[in-house]
Write an enzyme that holds these catalytic residues in place. Sequence first.
Site, PDB file in Angstrom:
ATOM      1  CE1 TYR A 112      24.380  -2.581  -3.823  1.00 56.26           C
ATOM      2  CE2 TYR A 112      23.645  -0.841  -2.175  1.00 56.26           C
ATOM      3  CZ  TYR A 112      23.615  -1.757  -3.392  1.00 56.26           C
ATOM      4  OH  TYR A 112      21.771  -2.356  -3.268  1.00 56.26           O
ATOM      5  CG  ASN A 135      20.841 -11.672  -9.423  1.00 57.88           C
ATOM      6  OD1 ASN A 135      21.278 -12.405  -9.952  1.00 57.88           O
ATOM      7  ND2 ASN A 135      20.677 -11.179  -7.774  1.00 57.88           N
ATOM      8  CB  CYS A 143      21.238  -8.737  -4.889  1.00 54.80           C
ATOM      9  SG  CYS A 143      19.209  -8.756  -5.605  1.00 54.80           S
ATOM     10  CG  HIS A 144      17.519 -10.608  -0.200  1.00 53.67           C
ATOM     11  ND1 HIS A 144      18.267 -11.744  -1.223  1.00 53.67           N
ATOM     12  CD2 HIS A 144      17.664 -11.377   1.380  1.00 53.67           C
ATOM     13  CE1 HIS A 144      18.672 -13.126  -0.242  1.00 53.67           C
ATOM     14  NE2 HIS A 144      18.329 -12.585   1.168  1.00 53.67           N
ATOM     15  CD  GLU A 170      18.401 -14.483   4.176  1.00 52.13           C
ATOM     16  OE1 GLU A 170      19.311 -14.095   4.370  1.00 52.13           O
ATOM     17  OE2 GLU A 170      18.249 -14.007   2.493  1.00 52.13           O
TER      18      GLU A 170
END
Length: 177
Positions: A112, A135, A143-144, A170
Amino acid sequence: MAPATQTVVWSQMDSPIGPLTLAMTHQGLCQLTFNKKSDPVLGLQLWSNQWFRNPKLERNDYQLLPYVQQLDEYFHQSRREFDLPLDLYGTRFQKLVWKQLLEIPYGEVRSYKEVARAIGAPKAVRAVGGANNKNPVSIIVPCHRVIGSNGSLVGYGGGLHIKEYLLTLEGWYHPKE
């Protein structure tokens, strides 16, 4: 003269993280939400009423098919970037944060604090967290990929288990066995 009607078309899809609701205007995708226990159409109606003067919801699976296909490709690890138009609604600050989130590459994360610095507001760490929470297009606006400064998986509207799933998909997160 009657007020202009804004049509918001929507659809639902099954995914490995549960059902998702997608919605779009003629400009692009404006909502991608996780179906929780509440009625997804009711949530979409409440959201539409906030942003449009006279919204009309219309189910249209065909029109949202390109988004569904790209999300399916993402979940099957054959897509790393989305390339369909978005139509994001939020404050100027929220849009600035969301634009920065779109810059975080697949399989990478930012804290953040790093996001706050990147938008030129290094002290706005909590505000970045608030914008992340608002979001409207989860997954596509990633946002993850935002984590705590200490590397912890903190805060995710869909639930930390979904954040963990997406980051594992990912290749960034490797859960302890």
